[in-house]
Design a protein around this motif. Structure first.
Motif: not given
Length: 298
Positions: A113-115, A124-127, A138-139
């Motif tokens: 989360e938040g990577t 792009l932020v990983a969710l 998701c991204f």
């Protein structure tokens, strides 16, 4: 609405679940660098439009981001990683399953989360969006408000959520989480682009609620096995090859209902394994499907 100019969709042919016939791969590129979301099957011909685009644009691919471990998303990652000399990033919960496709020196179980991963000016932020698999991601691209949804939200049909990988209560929480992102367009792993992500997510939530009510209405009348529910709910709607998907979907709902104390189960072979001890071996899956009778809790 269309995708921003920095992302290109490639619909790669894969043996995936109907109604889909392929997996959408997304090439995100800016400043001469590229990231790829999902990798399809390890089929060089099916991946050729993507690999040709990378070559023709003279891009340096810095990594492959996997939404989850299923083979129509991850099996091509090893081939592409070797071709581009880049790492494959995945959530730690799905990493063990990805190891069969990706050499150890390429695999990076470092997405959470938040990577963030960046190419040029695109971030792009990983969710963390578990439910379809434990480590599904998701991204999110916040500037253009683009959401890459993997199998959490599709462009056609609904997502299969069932054991051994899927957990319905977790997935419903994921859908509610995704509603908090003001996405203007979504890039799903299967089907066309989603022009109204919030509307699609709300439909998914209502669809699951309607199916649950349908199951409970049938069980309230008298105890039933999954085969009984399958005949009552899906008769004439699914081909024989898709029967197992419908069975696992019903199983996912029944697990949720048992977790909530709304159904109980009994098996022909004796005392059922307590829910917290179920490991979803082939034997347990067969038992839940073929031998278990589900009753409503008064």
């Amino acid at each position: 609405m269309t995708l921003p100019q920095w992302v290109t969709l490639f619909a790669a042919r894969t043996p995936t679940l109907p109604p889909a016939t392929g997996t959408n791969l997304f090439l995100v590129s800016d400043g001469g660098e590229g990231l790829v979301i999902d990798a399809g099957y390890s089929d060089p011909e099916a991946l050729r439009p993507l690999t040709d685009a990378v070559r023709e644009r003279h891009l340096h691919v810095t990594g492959i981001l996997l939404t989850h471990h299923h083979p129509d998303h991850a099996a091509g990652a090893g081939y592409l990683a070797e071709l581009w000399d880049c790492p494959v990033h995945v959530h730690p919960a799905d990493a063990a399953a990805v190891q069969q496709y990706v050499p150890e020196h390429r695999l990076r179980p470092d997405l959470a989360e938040g990577t963030t991963r960046q190419v040029g000016d695109v971030r792009l932020v990983a969710l963390e969006t578990p439910g379809h698999t434990p480590g599904h991601l998701c991204f999110w691209e916040p500037t253009a408000k683009v959401l890459f949804t993997g199998d959490a939200v599709l462009g056609a049909g609904t997502t299969w959520i069932g054991p051994p990988d899927g957990h319905l209560r977790t997935y419903l929480n994921t859908l509610r989480k995704l509603l908090t992102y003001p996405a203007e367009i979504a890039g799903p792993a299967h089907g066309p682009l989603v022009q109204d992500p919030a509307g699609q997510i709300r439909y998914y939530l209502s669809h699951r609620q309607e199916r649950e009510e349908q199951i409970m209405s049938l069980i309230d009348k008298h105890p039933r096995r999954i085969a009984d529910l399958l005949s009552a709910i899906y008769e004439g709607q699914i081909p024989p090859a898709a029967r197992w998907v419908a069975e696992r979907t019903l199983l996912g709902h029944l697990v949720k209902l048992e977790e909530e104390g709304r159904v109980t189960r009994a098996v022909d072979t004796g005392t059922p394994v307590p829910l917290h001890q179920v490991t979803w071996t082939d034997e347990e899956l067969r038992q839940w499907t073929d031998q278990t009778v589900f009753s409503a809790v008064p």
